[in-house]
Write a protein that holds these residues in place. Structure first.
Motif, PDB file in Angstrom:
ATOM      1  N   PHE A 251     -25.227  27.858   1.816  1.00  0.00           N
ATOM      2  CA  PHE A 251     -23.877  27.933   1.239  1.00  0.00           C
ATOM      3  C   PHE A 251     -23.948  28.101  -0.284  1.00  0.00           C
ATOM      4  O   PHE A 251     -23.357  29.030  -0.849  1.00  0.00           O
ATOM      5  CB  PHE A 251     -23.122  26.650   1.622  1.00  0.00           C
ATOM      6  CG  PHE A 251     -21.746  26.531   1.035  1.00  0.00           C
ATOM      7  CD1 PHE A 251     -20.730  27.408   1.388  1.00  0.00           C
ATOM      8  CD2 PHE A 251     -21.446  25.514   0.128  1.00  0.00           C
ATOM      9  CE1 PHE A 251     -19.446  27.286   0.846  1.00  0.00           C
ATOM     10  CE2 PHE A 251     -20.171  25.383  -0.416  1.00  0.00           C
ATOM     11  CZ  PHE A 251     -19.174  26.268  -0.060  1.00  0.00           C
ATOM     12  N   VAL A 252     -24.710  27.214  -0.927  1.00  0.00           N
ATOM     13  CA  VAL A 252     -24.772  27.276  -2.397  1.00  0.00           C
ATOM     14  C   VAL A 252     -25.542  28.523  -2.848  1.00  0.00           C
ATOM     15  O   VAL A 252     -25.154  29.184  -3.815  1.00  0.00           O
ATOM     16  CB  VAL A 252     -25.374  25.974  -2.983  1.00  0.00           C
ATOM     17  CG1 VAL A 252     -25.560  26.091  -4.487  1.00  0.00           C
ATOM     18  CG2 VAL A 252     -24.454  24.792  -2.654  1.00  0.00           C
ATOM     19  N   ALA A 253     -26.590  28.894  -2.116  1.00  0.00           N
ATOM     20  CA  ALA A 253     -27.324  30.126  -2.464  1.00  0.00           C
ATOM     21  C   ALA A 253     -26.368  31.321  -2.419  1.00  0.00           C
ATOM     22  O   ALA A 253     -26.419  32.215  -3.276  1.00  0.00           O
ATOM     23  CB  ALA A 253     -28.497  30.338  -1.521  1.00  0.00           C
ATOM     24  N   GLY A 254     -25.482  31.337  -1.433  1.00  0.00           N
ATOM     25  CA  GLY A 254     -24.496  32.415  -1.326  1.00  0.00           C
ATOM     26  C   GLY A 254     -23.563  32.431  -2.532  1.00  0.00           C
ATOM     27  O   GLY A 254     -23.302  33.487  -3.116  1.00  0.00           O
ATOM     28  N   LEU A 255     -23.074  31.264  -2.918  1.00  0.00           N
ATOM     29  CA  LEU A 255     -22.161  31.198  -4.077  1.00  0.00           C
ATOM     30  C   LEU A 255     -22.875  31.612  -5.352  1.00  0.00           C
ATOM     31  O   LEU A 255     -22.330  32.362  -6.171  1.00  0.00           O
ATOM     32  CB  LEU A 255     -21.608  29.777  -4.228  1.00  0.00           C
ATOM     33  CG  LEU A 255     -20.667  29.291  -3.112  1.00  0.00           C
ATOM     34  CD1 LEU A 255     -20.272  27.840  -3.349  1.00  0.00           C
ATOM     35  CD2 LEU A 255     -19.424  30.171  -3.016  1.00  0.00           C
ATOM     36  N   VAL A 256     -24.124  31.130  -5.505  1.00  0.00           N
ATOM     37  CA  VAL A 256     -24.906  31.470  -6.709  1.00  0.00           C
ATOM     38  C   VAL A 256     -25.063  32.981  -6.829  1.00  0.00           C
ATOM     39  O   VAL A 256     -25.037  33.543  -7.918  1.00  0.00           O
ATOM     40  CB  VAL A 256     -26.294  30.784  -6.647  1.00  0.00           C
ATOM     41  CG1 VAL A 256     -27.239  31.330  -7.704  1.00  0.00           C
ATOM     42  CG2 VAL A 256     -26.152  29.280  -6.782  1.00  0.00           C
ATOM     43  N   GLN A 257     -25.192  33.621  -5.682  1.00  0.00           N
ATOM     44  CA  GLN A 257     -25.394  35.075  -5.704  1.00  0.00           C
ATOM     45  C   GLN A 257     -24.083  35.856  -5.737  1.00  0.00           C
ATOM     46  O   GLN A 257     -24.093  37.070  -5.598  1.00  0.00           O
ATOM     47  CB  GLN A 257     -26.246  35.479  -4.507  1.00  0.00           C
ATOM     48  CG  GLN A 257     -27.659  34.940  -4.663  1.00  0.00           C
ATOM     49  CD  GLN A 257     -28.524  35.276  -3.475  1.00  0.00           C
ATOM     50  OE1 GLN A 257     -29.257  36.248  -3.490  1.00  0.00           O
ATOM     51  NE2 GLN A 257     -28.394  34.480  -2.444  1.00  0.00           N
ATOM     52  N   GLY A 258     -22.982  35.143  -5.861  1.00  0.00           N
ATOM     53  CA  GLY A 258     -21.707  35.821  -6.093  1.00  0.00           C
ATOM     54  C   GLY A 258     -20.846  36.040  -4.864  1.00  0.00           C
ATOM     55  O   GLY A 258     -19.867  36.772  -4.926  1.00  0.00           O
ATOM     56  N   LEU A 259     -21.174  35.394  -3.731  1.00  0.00           N
ATOM     57  CA  LEU A 259     -20.327  35.558  -2.550  1.00  0.00           C
ATOM     58  C   LEU A 259     -19.072  34.693  -2.677  1.00  0.00           C
ATOM     59  O   LEU A 259     -19.078  33.655  -3.346  1.00  0.00           O
ATOM     60  CB  LEU A 259     -21.082  35.137  -1.284  1.00  0.00           C
ATOM     61  CG  LEU A 259     -22.296  35.963  -0.867  1.00  0.00           C
ATOM     62  CD1 LEU A 259     -22.828  35.466   0.487  1.00  0.00           C
ATOM     63  CD2 LEU A 259     -21.955  37.450  -0.778  1.00  0.00           C
ATOM     64  N   ASP A 263     -17.730  33.732   2.889  1.00  0.00           N
ATOM     65  CA  ASP A 263     -18.995  34.432   3.159  1.00  0.00           C
ATOM     66  C   ASP A 263     -20.179  33.488   2.912  1.00  0.00           C
ATOM     67  O   ASP A 263     -21.162  33.488   3.669  1.00  0.00           O
ATOM     68  CB  ASP A 263     -19.142  35.658   2.247  1.00  0.00           C
ATOM     69  CG  ASP A 263     -18.297  36.837   2.726  1.00  0.00           C
ATOM     70  OD1 ASP A 263     -17.637  36.714   3.778  1.00  0.00           O
ATOM     71  OD2 ASP A 263     -18.305  37.879   2.043  1.00  0.00           O
ATOM     72  N   ALA A 264     -20.074  32.675   1.856  1.00  0.00           N
ATOM     73  CA  ALA A 264     -21.156  31.734   1.555  1.00  0.00           C
ATOM     74  C   ALA A 264     -21.279  30.696   2.679  1.00  0.00           C
ATOM     75  O   ALA A 264     -22.382  30.303   3.075  1.00  0.00           O
ATOM     76  CB  ALA A 264     -20.895  31.046   0.218  1.00  0.00           C
ATOM     77  N   ALA A 265     -20.121  30.269   3.209  1.00  0.00           N
ATOM     78  CA  ALA A 265     -20.143  29.287   4.303  1.00  0.00           C
ATOM     79  C   ALA A 265     -20.781  29.902   5.557  1.00  0.00           C
ATOM     80  O   ALA A 265     -21.457  29.216   6.331  1.00  0.00           O
ATOM     81  CB  ALA A 265     -18.735  28.790   4.597  1.00  0.00           C
ATOM     82  N   ARG A 299     -22.938  43.071   0.170  1.00  0.00           N
ATOM     83  CA  ARG A 299     -21.666  42.376   0.377  1.00  0.00           C
ATOM     84  C   ARG A 299     -21.025  42.007  -0.976  1.00  0.00           C
ATOM     85  O   ARG A 299     -19.826  42.123  -1.161  1.00  0.00           O
ATOM     86  CB  ARG A 299     -21.979  41.104   1.175  1.00  0.00           C
ATOM     87  CG  ARG A 299     -20.835  40.326   1.637  1.00  0.00           C
ATOM     88  CD  ARG A 299     -20.275  40.853   2.935  1.00  0.00           C
ATOM     89  NE  ARG A 299     -18.993  40.200   3.174  1.00  0.00           N
ATOM     90  CZ  ARG A 299     -17.836  40.810   3.075  1.00  0.00           C
ATOM     91  NH1 ARG A 299     -17.764  42.088   2.845  1.00  0.00           N
ATOM     92  NH2 ARG A 299     -16.709  40.157   3.259  1.00  0.00           N
ATOM     93  N   LYS A 300     -21.890  41.558  -1.864  1.00  0.00           N
ATOM     94  CA  LYS A 300     -21.402  41.162  -3.190  1.00  0.00           C
ATOM     95  C   LYS A 300     -20.743  42.362  -3.881  1.00  0.00           C
ATOM     96  O   LYS A 300     -19.645  42.260  -4.426  1.00  0.00           O
ATOM     97  CB  LYS A 300     -22.601  40.663  -4.005  1.00  0.00           C
ATOM     98  CG  LYS A 300     -22.258  40.176  -5.373  1.00  0.00           C
ATOM     99  CD  LYS A 300     -23.526  39.756  -6.076  1.00  0.00           C
ATOM    100  CE  LYS A 300     -23.341  39.807  -7.573  1.00  0.00           C
ATOM    101  NZ  LYS A 300     -24.580  39.543  -8.280  1.00  0.00           N
ATOM    102  N   MET A 301     -21.415  43.514  -3.815  1.00  0.00           N
ATOM    103  CA  MET A 301     -20.869  44.724  -4.448  1.00  0.00           C
ATOM    104  C   MET A 301     -19.565  45.142  -3.763  1.00  0.00           C
ATOM    105  O   MET A 301     -18.592  45.479  -4.418  1.00  0.00           O
ATOM    106  CB  MET A 301     -21.883  45.886  -4.357  1.00  0.00           C
ATOM    107  CG  MET A 301     -23.198  45.646  -5.078  1.00  0.00           C
ATOM    108  SD  MET A 301     -23.007  44.935  -6.708  1.00  0.00           S
ATOM    109  CE  MET A 301     -22.208  46.263  -7.567  1.00  0.00           C
ATOM    110  N   GLN A 302     -19.565  45.071  -2.425  1.00  0.00           N
ATOM    111  CA  GLN A 302     -18.385  45.447  -1.654  1.00  0.00           C
ATOM    112  C   GLN A 302     -17.189  44.578  -2.050  1.00  0.00           C
ATOM    113  O   GLN A 302     -16.089  45.068  -2.257  1.00  0.00           O
ATOM    114  CB  GLN A 302     -18.705  45.249  -0.161  1.00  0.00           C
ATOM    115  CG  GLN A 302     -17.691  45.813   0.785  1.00  0.00           C
ATOM    116  CD  GLN A 302     -18.019  45.416   2.225  1.00  0.00           C
ATOM    117  OE1 GLN A 302     -18.625  44.383   2.490  1.00  0.00           O
ATOM    118  NE2 GLN A 302     -17.613  46.250   3.162  1.00  0.00           N
TER     119      GLN A 302
END
Ligand SMILES: Nc1ncnc2c1ncn2[C@@H]1O[C@H](COP(=O)(O)OP(=O)(O)O)[C@@H](O)[C@H]1O
Ligand SMILES: O=P([O-])([O-])O[C@@H]1[C@@H](O)[C@H](O)[C@@H](O)[C@H](O)[C@@H]1O
Length: 381
Positions: A251-259, A263-265, A299-302
């Motif tokens: 979850f946190v890795a997803g947020l750190v990468q901009g999700l 999506d992070a969940a 996904r981040k770019m999208q």
């Protein structure tokens, strides 16, 4: 064009973006009075394992005793006069199927608490308060809030108390703890459904985002103005230990990468589901990790193309969320045989273990070695 100096500055910024605080521990899994496995444990180890898999760098503050027996990526502070925190997890096969309610945890040894003075003197964008054995003090969390832009806390670090005779873990109401006044300064509070009954979700969601995980059913995100259920992934559960931690890592890795949060969940649910399929600290398939990393970038770019808001945490389900889930389900299907090829080897064990039938651990009757950590996770069936 990016100069070498700019690239180095960018890299050092990246390197110090996340601070993880919580002790490593030794886990002993016990069933029918027999030791089934011993392994490296502690939320910090499961979370950094997911971070490593997704190439998210972090700083980690953890304390262990002179007996700490694992080689880890993030060196802990060794307290020579103390022993490493030890948890005994007892699994009772009879009560509620394979759910976590079957687990009784005992903290049989406690290392030193992590104090504010143990934390680095630098700023971080994200902080994770993820103690398991009561090592995070209210003043430690307060210091984290001061040095981190956003703090993520696992409720297990805040509401656990330990029986004075045998160390059995009990939970107390969040409002009765010294952490309660800090909640309005927390970004996200994570709890399992079992732990969530020890807080008033309706009250707490007014102050911070609350994420409640619910085993094979996935998780639910609550914030001030809304809530969202996040789909699970099908898993063949072998050992529930560390599912919540691996979820939090994803979850946190997803947020750190901009999700965005939903999506992070989803990434959290993916890593929680992968975690329960292995005993102890999971080893993730490298091809799966590469696919996930590539897709997260895409996904981040999208989402950047669709999103207008600059909020720190974006809660609404972004366009293409269901397709992201479908992609991750498909990516997940590549794991089983590729892990077994290199993972299920049999280094010799020095631990004496009794052999009995093991209803929960029925899949792989072998010892497990994780290349990231030198010591094998030992298991007997
Ligand atoms: N049997 C399972 N099947 C699929 N996913 C699971 C399973 N158990 C756990 N997970 C995933 O791991 C997350 C955390 O698990 P949970 O049991 O709720 O936490 P905890 O380990 O803290 O008790 C869940 O939200 C889910 O995403
Ligand atoms: O299973 P989970 O709740 O995610 O997290 C677990 C903790 O509850 C436990 O105290 C610890 O010994 C395990 O290593 C793991 O960190």
């Amino acid at each position: 064009m990016v100069t070498t100096a700019e690239s180095a500055a960018h890299k050092s910024q990246q390197q110090s973006r996340v601070l993880i605080v919580g002790n490593y521990c030794h886990d002993v899994l016990i069933q029918n009075n027999a030791v089934k496995a011993v392994s490296l444990g502690g939320a910090a180890s499961f979370i950094s394992n997911v971070f490593n898999g997704l190439s998210v760098s972090c700083n980690l503050v953890s304390k262990v005793g002179e007996d700490f027996k694992y080689t880890v990526s993030y060196t802990p502070i060794v307290i020579p006069t103390l022993k490493t925190t030890v948890f005994h997890s007892y699994f009772d096969p009879g009560l509620h199927g394979n759910d976590h309610q079957d687990r009784i945890l005992k903290r049989v040894c406690a290392c030193d608490p992590i104090r504010p003075s143990d934390l680095p003197d630098t700023r971080f964008k994200y902080g994770m308060g993820v103690g398991v054995g009561g090592e995070i003090l209210p003043e430690t969390l307060e210091r984290m809030i001061e040095i981190c832009d956003v703090v993520f806390a696992d409720i297990q670090a805040l509401i656990r108390v330990f029986d004075s005779v045998d160390g059995t873990v009990k939970l107390v109401k969040l409002e009765e703890t010294g952490f309660y006044p800090l909640l309005p300064r927390i970004g996200v509070l994570k709890a399992s459904s079992e732990e969530a009954v020890f807080m008033d979700v309706e009250e707490v969601r007014k102050w911070c985002c609350v994420v409640v995980t619910n085993g094979k059913h996935g998780c639910k995100v609550y914030w001030k103005d809304g809530e969202l259920g996040i789909s699970p992934f099908l898993a063949n559960q072998d050992d529930p230990t560390g599912a919540g931690d691996s979820f939090f890592g994803g979850f946190v890795a997803g947020l750190v990468q901009g999700l965005a949060v939903p999506d992070a969940a989803l990434l959290g649910n993916l890593f929680g589901s992968l975690s329960v399929e292995q005993v102890g600290l999971p080893k993730f398939d490298t091809r799966l990790l590469q696919r996930v990393k590539d897709e997260v970038q895409r996904r981040k770019m999208q989402c950047l193309l669709h999103e207008k808001s600059d909020d720190e945490l974006k809660f609404l389900r972004p366009v293409g969320h269901e397709q992201f889930h479908t992609f991750l389900v498909a990516a997940r299907l590549i794991t089983p045989c590729s892990i077994e090829e290199h993972q299920w080897n049999s280094p010799s064990s020095t631990m004496e273990m009794e052999q009995t039938a093991v209803p929960h651990y029925t899949k792989q009757p072998k010892l497990l070695a994780n290349p990231m950590y030198e010591e094998p996770i030992q298991r007997v069936e």
